[in-house]
Enzyme design. Structure first.
Site, PDB file in Angstrom:
ATOM      1  N   ASP A  85     -45.293 -43.390 -58.923  1.00 17.45           N
ATOM      2  CA  ASP A  85     -46.249 -44.207 -58.211  1.00 17.45           C
ATOM      3  C   ASP A  85     -46.714 -45.308 -59.175  1.00 17.45           C
ATOM      4  O   ASP A  85     -46.362 -45.333 -60.353  1.00 17.45           O
ATOM      5  CB  ASP A  85     -47.422 -43.353 -57.686  1.00 17.45           C
ATOM      6  CG  ASP A  85     -48.171 -44.063 -56.560  1.00 17.45           C
ATOM      7  OD1 ASP A  85     -48.891 -43.389 -55.820  1.00 17.45           O
ATOM      8  OD2 ASP A  85     -48.007 -45.300 -56.421  1.00 17.45           O
TER       9      ASP A  85
HETATM   10  C1  GLC Z   1     -50.019 -47.387 -54.483  1.00 16.49           C
HETATM   11  C2  GLC Z   1     -49.891 -46.115 -53.683  1.00 16.49           C
HETATM   12  C3  GLC Z   1     -48.508 -45.852 -53.166  1.00 16.49           C
HETATM   13  C4  GLC Z   1     -47.825 -47.190 -52.911  1.00 16.49           C
HETATM   14  C5  GLC Z   1     -47.595 -47.837 -54.264  1.00 16.49           C
HETATM   15  C6  GLC Z   1     -46.913 -49.200 -54.148  1.00 16.49           C
HETATM   16  O1  GLC Z   1     -50.953 -47.226 -55.511  1.00 16.49           O
HETATM   17  O2  GLC Z   1     -50.397 -44.910 -54.245  1.00 16.49           O
HETATM   18  O3  GLC Z   1     -48.630 -45.059 -51.983  1.00 16.49           O
HETATM   19  O4  GLC Z   1     -46.588 -46.990 -52.244  1.00 16.49           O
HETATM   20  O5  GLC Z   1     -48.813 -47.960 -54.996  1.00 16.49           O
HETATM   21  O6  GLC Z   1     -47.748 -50.084 -53.492  1.00 16.49           O
END
Ligand code: GLC
Length: 729
Positions: free
Chosen positions: A263
């Site tokens: 993430d």
């Molecule tokens: C965010 C989220 C995740 C998302 C990623 C890219 O912080 O936790 O669900 O897909 O970053 O935007």
């Protein structure tokens, strides 16, 4: 490209090139107005990073992406195409109801259709991968991302996750109009302590396996090409460095062979967690856990090559990660067609087209949950009588902001307002009365009330009823939006109280990204409709239900607590050794509170209709079946529409294993079927009960059923007492 050619390509790559395939940059590195969905502190990317990174996120637009891809591939030494990834959570430009609202439809096929449209609109805009579906089980409405889940039940979440993956990917991600799916956030992100965002997660392995893993597993079995790690520690170890979770559970047990992406900055955040000393250790632990892509930090870019050269990390770990990424690019057909479906003409033709809007409106209708519709003098306020004079009041009367905080590519202007939808119905002749008055509030007066609302209170006394449109703002749910009090903002409650003083006939529409404490809303309203964050066609779908063009059929995918103090609350808990015997149990020493009831205000699986359904007693084809025999039992009931209008009911099958080697939930959803019946029509609902449905993680660590007695219910909410018993012998 054949697997052999991919292998050859891998051999031809320098170590530096390999490392950069594992690096994902934020879209702003490629263009100034890309979406930034996380913190970028400290990430300073060099020209080299930008010219060599293997993927980017947060960019869309066919012309845009084709230009970036062309420039990039010309300078990439082996002309390996960039992967473009984006959060297409519940729609790209046609925004569908948020995922929790889609859970309320109990209609996986509907969610699959919504995901298909989202994929097509994203694909023609140049996107290759979506960071969806979010498959986290949620039980605590204080956490803002319950909005993004399909709820508190692992069976429902499994059905919805699999449907969404199929909708995004189709039979093969290389097909036109398809994008690769990414099941997230692995694992247990939906269980942060105290519902506080990014907080610690402590789950026993039993609870993790019984409740939290099934939906991820369903997404992987449906073929999701990616999985995303979660921010949280799971029992003391951050997911992005958790070898047991990623190598043993995800790869070995669950059979996931695709790309594992961190993430946002989650690899680097292992330092802040206190799990890694520095970037080098974060690199080591993430690679050992098998995290293939470092999302938007320079950790891999700055450390991996040197650590391999020093023998601190085996190059084979890099090779296996690179191969998974090259295979994904190959499956998408990017080596032959680096733009895939990115096409400006198609964008114009496909995006927000009539069919997509119609599907969105259908999804809205099915997602709305009728929580209350009291009959006064024999008449319920809903559906609205087209002859009635109505005062429409509240901040949601004239706003277009009806999609969630995760609709990053949605545009509010694409939506019409509630007022415009009412006006449309008046023009179309559905609504006969001309006396409709609208008050959406302009400026806040010293008493906290909005100026226009004082007028509304006067007007409402001259109309037949008020429709009060209130709720959370879209930014009060979603990521980084945990709330300590599950309430509707106080100025709006003041408005509702003032309106209620002026008329006893109040319909309240609740816009929210989560379950809220609706006790006072319910006390002050004769009818309450939960409309969630309904998206681009929200207003029209809401009017369809208010006017009775569609009879509401939504069922709660997550319990609405009596108050915040009850959270986390969910229907499938354990009995305890001192179960409360009903609300009036005189026994002080039973499992209960002194000051509030145990039961939620509105339970999982609950939702009213404009008609009534009678469900007959449950019958079984046999009383028992033998373990290991492959036999099954048929459970069935007759359902009859005893009301005066056609309607749709969601029949739910619950089962309880009364005694087992570990305690089992007081009931668990094991099946559901939606039936639409005309007035007076009857149909037979049948479920097949198999041994597989009775399996659980035993005290022996095995996943199997155990002989014994079971209770089985068929009903229209998790409160049903329509039950019978059977035995596994
Ligand atoms: C965010 C989220 C995740 C998302 C990623 C890219 O912080 O936790 O669900 O897909 O970053 O935007």
């Amino acid at each position: 490209m054949t697997e052999q050619k991919l292998e050859q390509l891998l051999q031809d790559l320098t170590l530096e090139e390999k490392v950069y395939q594992l690096v994902q940059l934020p879209g702003i590195c490629y263009q100034k107005d890309a979406a930034v969905t996380g913190g970028l502190d400290g990430s300073n990317f060099t020209k080299k990073d930008i010219s060599k990174a293997g993927s980017a996120l947060g960019i869309w637009g066919a012309e845009n992406i084709k230009r970036i891809q062309k420039e990039y591939m010309e300078q990439q030494p082996h002309h390996i195409p960039l992967l473009f990834m984006l959060d297409v959570i519940h729609g790209f430009r046609t925004i569908f109801p948020m995922p929790l609202a889609q859970g309320a439809t109990f209609d996986p096929e509907m969610s699959k259709a919504c995901a298909e449209v989202a994929a097509k609109e994203a694909a023609v805009s140049g996107v290759h991968v979506t960071f969806a579906p979010m498959s986290d089980l949620v039980r605590d409405a204080r956490w803002g991302r319950v909005m993004e889940s399909t709820g508190e039940d692992s069976f429902l979440n499994s059905q919805m996750t699999a449907a969404m993956v199929q909708g995004f990917q189709g039979e093969h991600v290389g097909e036109y109009g398809r994008v690769a799916a990414c099941v997230k956030h692995f694992a247990g992100y939906g269980a942060p302590v105290a519902g506080r965002e990014y907080n610690t997660v402590e789950l026993s392995e039993h609870t993790l396996r019984e409740f939290y893993l099934p939906a991820y597993q369903a997404g992987i079995q449906a073929g999701s090409e990616l999985v995303m790690t979660s921010f949280n520690t799971l029992n003391g170890i951050p997911s992005s460095g958790n070898q047991w979770l990623m190598r043993k559970v995800l790869r070995e047990e669950m059979g996931f062979k695709g790309v594992l992406i961190s993430d946002w900055a989650a690899i680097e955040e292992m330092i802040a967690h206190g799990f890694c000393e520095d970037g080098a250790e974060a690199t080591l632990k993430a690679m050992e856990a098998g995290v293939d892509i470092d999302m938007v930090t320079s950790i891999y870019a700055n450390h991996l090559e040197m650590m391999v050269e020093r023998g601190q990390i085996a190059e084979t770990l890099v090779d296996e990660a690179v191969m998974r990424i090259l295979r994904l690019k190959n499956k998408l057909g990017l080596f032959e067609h680096p733009y895939k479906d990115g096409n400006e003409e198609k964008e114009t033709e496909v995006i927000l087209c009539k069919e997509h809007r119609e599907l969105a409106r259908k999804a809205v209708r099915e997602s709305l949950v009728l929580l209350k519709n009291d009959a006064v003098d024999g008449n319920s306020l809903l559906p609205l009588n087209p002859e009635q004079k109505i005062t429409w009041v509240g901040p949601y009367v004239e706003t277009r902001d009806m999609h969630s905080s995760w609709a990053i590519t949605g545009i509010s202007q694409d939506a019409i307002t509630i007022r415009e939808a009412v006006t449309e119905r008046i023009m179309e002749g559905d609504i006969k009365a001309k006396d409709h008055f609208f008050y959406s509030g302009s400026r806040i007066l010293e008493d906290g009330m909005l100026e226009e609302f004082h007028e509304a209170v006067v007007t409402v006394a001259k109309t037949d009823l008020a429709v009060v449109c209130i709720g959370e703002s879209r930014l009060q749910s979603g990521e980084a939006a945990s709330r300590g009090e599950l309430t509707i903002p106080e100025p709006q409650m003041q408005l509702l109280r003032a309106i209620r003083k002026a008329t006893p006939h109040v319909v309240t529409l609740v816009f929210s990204g989560r379950p809220l404490d609706l006790r006072e809303v319910s006390e002050l309203s004769e009818a309450v409709l939960e409309v969630w964050m309904p998206g681009t066609e929200g207003a029209r779908g809401i009017l369809d239900v208010l006017m009775g063009a569609y009879n509401p059929s939504g069922k709660l995918p997550m319990s609405f607590p009596y108050c915040t103090g009850q959270t986390p609350i969910y229907y499938n808990g354990y009995a305890t050794g001192r179960p409360q015997q009903g609300k009036d149990d005189p026994n002080r020493c039973c499992s209960r509170y002194l000051d509030i009831p145990n039961e939620p205000l509105y339970p999982f699986g609950y939702g009213l209709s404009y008609t009534e359904f009678d469900i007959s007693e449950v019958q079984l084809s046999r009383e028992c079946f033998r373990q290991g025999s492959g036999e099954s039992i048929k459970a069935f009931a007759q359902v009859r529409n005893t009301g005066t209008v056609a309607g749709t009911e969601v029949l739910q099958l619950y089962i309880r294993d009364i005694t087992a080697s570990v305690v089992r939930p007081v009931r668990e959803l094991k099946g559901f079927k939606k039936v639409t019946l005309n007035p007076g029509e009857t149909c037979r609902i049948e479920f097949e009960i198999t041994e597989d449905m009775l399996c659980f993680y035993t005290n022996r660590g095995t996943f199997e059923a155990e002989k014994g007695e079971f209770i089985l219910w068929i009903g229209n909410s998790s409160l049903t007492e329509n039950q019978t018993k059977f035995t596994l012998i």
